[in-house]
Design a protein around this motif. Sequence first.
Motif, PDB file in Angstrom:
ATOM      1  N   ILE A 186       0.878  -1.183  -0.229  1.00 44.53           N
ATOM      2  CA  ILE A 186      -0.093   0.056  -0.125  1.00 44.53           C
ATOM      3  C   ILE A 186       0.915   1.276   0.115  1.00 44.53           C
ATOM      4  O   ILE A 186       1.602   1.354   1.087  1.00 44.53           O
ATOM      5  N   THR A 187       0.920   2.141  -1.093  1.00 41.78           N
ATOM      6  CA  THR A 187       1.714   3.085  -1.103  1.00 41.78           C
ATOM      7  C   THR A 187       0.760   4.299  -1.446  1.00 41.78           C
ATOM      8  O   THR A 187      -0.087   4.582  -2.179  1.00 41.78           O
ATOM      9  N   ILE A 188       1.069   5.427  -0.317  1.00 44.08           N
ATOM     10  CA  ILE A 188       0.082   6.437  -0.336  1.00 44.08           C
ATOM     11  C   ILE A 188       1.187   7.683  -0.388  1.00 44.08           C
ATOM     12  O   ILE A 188       2.187   8.061   0.211  1.00 44.08           O
ATOM     13  N   LEU A 189       0.392   8.623  -1.269  1.00 46.13           N
ATOM     14  CA  LEU A 189       1.153   9.984  -1.448  1.00 46.13           C
ATOM     15  C   LEU A 189       0.228  11.026  -0.350  1.00 46.13           C
ATOM     16  O   LEU A 189      -0.852  11.121  -0.498  1.00 46.13           O
ATOM     17  N   GLY A 190       1.079  11.645   0.441  1.00 45.30           N
ATOM     18  CA  GLY A 190       0.421  12.705   0.982  1.00 45.30           C
ATOM     19  C   GLY A 190       0.656  14.179   0.730  1.00 45.30           C
ATOM     20  O   GLY A 190       1.755  14.344   0.168  1.00 45.30           O
ATOM     21  N   ILE A 191      -0.242  15.003   0.877  1.00 48.15           N
ATOM     22  CA  ILE A 191      -0.256  16.115   0.510  1.00 48.15           C
ATOM     23  C   ILE A 191      -0.592  17.138   1.433  1.00 48.15           C
ATOM     24  O   ILE A 191      -1.765  17.071   2.137  1.00 48.15           O
ATOM     25  N   GLU A 192       0.175  18.418   1.762  1.00 48.92           N
ATOM     26  CA  GLU A 192      -0.206  19.163   3.081  1.00 48.92           C
ATOM     27  C   GLU A 192      -0.056  20.482   2.440  1.00 48.92           C
ATOM     28  O   GLU A 192       1.074  20.842   1.851  1.00 48.92           O
ATOM     29  N   SER A 193      -1.120  21.342   2.513  1.00 50.55           N
ATOM     30  CA  SER A 193      -1.090  22.742   2.008  1.00 50.55           C
ATOM     31  C   SER A 193      -2.128  23.490   3.022  1.00 50.55           C
ATOM     32  O   SER A 193      -2.854  24.566   2.598  1.00 50.55           O
ATOM     33  N   SER A 194      -2.170  23.443   4.331  1.00 51.56           N
ATOM     34  CA  SER A 194      -3.037  23.891   4.926  1.00 51.56           C
ATOM     35  C   SER A 194      -2.731  25.435   5.332  1.00 51.56           C
ATOM     36  O   SER A 194      -3.735  26.311   5.543  1.00 51.56           O
ATOM     37  N   CYS A 195      -1.388  25.754   5.569  1.00 53.15           N
ATOM     38  CA  CYS A 195      -0.870  27.252   5.694  1.00 53.15           C
ATOM     39  C   CYS A 195      -0.070  27.667   4.869  1.00 53.15           C
ATOM     40  O   CYS A 195      -0.100  28.181   3.791  1.00 53.15           O
ATOM     41  N   ASP A 196       1.270  27.815   5.218  1.00 53.21           N
ATOM     42  CA  ASP A 196       2.416  28.246   4.198  1.00 53.21           C
ATOM     43  C   ASP A 196       3.265  27.368   3.926  1.00 53.21           C
ATOM     44  O   ASP A 196       4.368  27.726   3.370  1.00 53.21           O
ATOM     45  N   GLY A 204      -7.593  29.326   0.909  1.00 54.03           N
ATOM     46  CA  GLY A 204      -7.039  29.524  -0.379  1.00 54.03           C
ATOM     47  C   GLY A 204      -5.843  28.460  -0.579  1.00 54.03           C
ATOM     48  O   GLY A 204      -5.864  27.724  -1.582  1.00 54.03           O
ATOM     49  N   SER A 205      -5.367  28.133   0.464  1.00 57.92           N
ATOM     50  CA  SER A 205      -3.934  27.131   0.515  1.00 57.92           C
ATOM     51  C   SER A 205      -4.778  25.804   0.456  1.00 57.92           C
ATOM     52  O   SER A 205      -4.168  25.054  -0.284  1.00 57.92           O
ATOM     53  N   LEU A 206      -5.839  25.394   1.239  1.00 60.48           N
ATOM     54  CA  LEU A 206      -6.466  24.154   1.174  1.00 60.48           C
ATOM     55  C   LEU A 206      -6.942  24.027  -0.261  1.00 60.48           C
ATOM     56  O   LEU A 206      -6.920  22.810  -0.562  1.00 60.48           O
ATOM     57  N   LEU A 231       1.160   4.438  -6.946  1.00 53.37           N
ATOM     58  CA  LEU A 231       0.376   4.693  -5.739  1.00 53.37           C
ATOM     59  C   LEU A 231      -0.894   4.102  -5.626  1.00 53.37           C
ATOM     60  O   LEU A 231      -1.683   3.841  -6.736  1.00 53.37           O
ATOM     61  N   SER A 232      -1.196   3.756  -4.535  1.00 50.35           N
ATOM     62  CA  SER A 232      -2.532   3.286  -4.206  1.00 50.35           C
ATOM     63  C   SER A 232      -3.774   4.448  -3.998  1.00 50.35           C
ATOM     64  O   SER A 232      -4.959   4.120  -4.246  1.00 50.35           O
ATOM     65  N   ALA A 233      -3.501   5.369  -3.292  1.00 52.10           N
ATOM     66  CA  ALA A 233      -4.283   6.419  -3.038  1.00 52.10           C
ATOM     67  C   ALA A 233      -3.472   7.755  -2.748  1.00 52.10           C
ATOM     68  O   ALA A 233      -2.426   7.863  -2.500  1.00 52.10           O
ATOM     69  N   ILE A 234      -4.461   8.783  -2.748  1.00 53.34           N
ATOM     70  CA  ILE A 234      -3.690  10.085  -2.647  1.00 53.34           C
ATOM     71  C   ILE A 234      -4.527  10.766  -1.278  1.00 53.34           C
ATOM     72  O   ILE A 234      -5.720  10.883  -1.179  1.00 53.34           O
ATOM     73  N   ALA A 235      -3.687  11.062  -0.251  1.00 53.68           N
ATOM     74  CA  ALA A 235      -4.234  11.442   1.185  1.00 53.68           C
ATOM     75  C   ALA A 235      -3.628  13.072   0.996  1.00 53.68           C
ATOM     76  O   ALA A 235      -2.783  13.561   0.562  1.00 53.68           O
ATOM     77  N   PHE A 236      -4.916  14.032   1.350  1.00 54.24           N
ATOM     78  CA  PHE A 236      -4.561  15.364   1.247  1.00 54.24           C
ATOM     79  C   PHE A 236      -5.189  15.850   2.610  1.00 54.24           C
ATOM     80  O   PHE A 236      -6.397  15.470   3.129  1.00 54.24           O
ATOM     81  N   THR A 237      -4.743  17.028   2.966  1.00 59.50           N
ATOM     82  CA  THR A 237      -5.392  17.752   4.040  1.00 59.50           C
ATOM     83  C   THR A 237      -6.487  18.706   3.705  1.00 59.50           C
ATOM     84  O   THR A 237      -6.538  19.429   2.862  1.00 59.50           O
ATOM     85  N   ARG A 238      -7.671  18.152   4.220  1.00 61.18           N
ATOM     86  CA  ARG A 238      -8.948  18.812   3.739  1.00 61.18           C
ATOM     87  C   ARG A 238      -9.245  20.037   4.739  1.00 61.18           C
ATOM     88  O   ARG A 238     -10.203  20.955   4.415  1.00 61.18           O
ATOM     89  N   GLY A 239      -8.461  20.270   5.716  1.00 64.19           N
ATOM     90  CA  GLY A 239      -8.878  21.294   6.820  1.00 64.19           C
ATOM     91  C   GLY A 239      -8.426  20.639   8.242  1.00 64.19           C
ATOM     92  O   GLY A 239      -7.932  19.705   8.430  1.00 64.19           O
ATOM     93  N   PRO A 240      -8.430  21.711   9.175  1.00 60.79           N
ATOM     94  CA  PRO A 240      -8.696  23.129   9.146  1.00 60.79           C
ATOM     95  C   PRO A 240      -7.439  23.914   8.340  1.00 60.79           C
ATOM     96  O   PRO A 240      -6.393  23.227   8.457  1.00 60.79           O
ATOM     97  N   GLY A 241      -7.614  24.947   8.242  1.00 58.11           N
ATOM     98  CA  GLY A 241      -6.456  25.959   7.701  1.00 58.11           C
ATOM     99  C   GLY A 241      -7.064  27.041   6.797  1.00 58.11           C
ATOM    100  O   GLY A 241      -8.171  27.600   7.066  1.00 58.11           O
TER     101      GLY A 241
END
Length: 338
Positions: free
Chosen positions: A2-12, A85-87, A72-82
């Motif tokens: 299981i290979t997960i790509l994580g994406i974080e963009s909640s702030c700066d 615009g960045s999210l 990749l098996s799935a893409i995980a991303f920050t949905r909130g809070p934050g």
Amino acid sequence: MITILGIESSCDDTAAAVIQDGVLLSNVISSQKVHESYGGVVPELASRAHQQNIIPVVDQALKKAGIQKEDLSAIAFTRGPGLMGSLLVGTSFAKGLSTALDIPMVDVNHLHGHVLAHFIKEDKDDNHQPQFPFLCLLVSGGNSQIILVKSYKEMEIIGQTIDDAAGEAFDKCAKVMGLGYPGGPVVDRLAKEGDPSKFKLNKPHVPGYDYSFSGLKTSFLYLLRDELKKDPDFVDKNKEDLCASLQKTIIDVLMEQLRRAAKDLNIKEVAVAGGVSANSGLRAAFEDHAKRFGWKIHIPPFGYTTDNAAMIAITGYYKYLDNEFCAVDAAPYSRVVM
């Protein structure tokens, strides 16, 4: 696998990470320096920078992990809070890539990610993870919470700030001393050279396990106001002692409520997470409590204290195991209760 790509963009910070079967393969972060001259994060500038950074950051994360996007098996991303615009930048990118690759998306609560950062494995033999149930002190610029963690999925906030967060108190007090932004790391550095008992600051008395830092912040501002009337060079002459006194007071407040919660719930497994967990004074306080009260403590590596995508990827990994996916029309949220 299981290979997960994580994406974080909640702030700066634009970040991407790859986790495979719970083991971290890569963790890439692009920080934005543009906000320093403004004394805080400018949301519009942050979202523009995310748009510029997200493709090269994701590309670098995949290359460092030694995998292709088709693995990749799935893409995980920050949905909130934050910041909304960045999210939106991270959410939109995740939607586009998941659609193109025909793989599922996993939405992650940013605060949930900070707690589960303790479960990131550096290698397959890594076994430092906390045992359930445990208490986690989550402290950052926007949050000060005591969380009872019962499982990967079940978490209960048993105490939280009723006004300002600890990180906000650090930053705002540093700003009025002219130490720049972000002020927390500067306060930490100067505090090592000062006398923590030099100045007495107001400590709030809040029932239960909740926090309050607005009174402490006001007490600090009044101290500066009164002393600057007597001596315009007061801050420069006492900078180290001011930082040491401020840091000690904030940490005392944090640990008092956490100590009470651990005693009342009879829990010895205690963790800390969030940006303020990088503070050397707070780390020392955890070490001290481990010796005094028999706590088994969990302090994250510095790379996992601030916003990062590894914590998003590991949270996404556990949600993937439970088939907790989100729809392609999922919208980000700026505020939420975990």
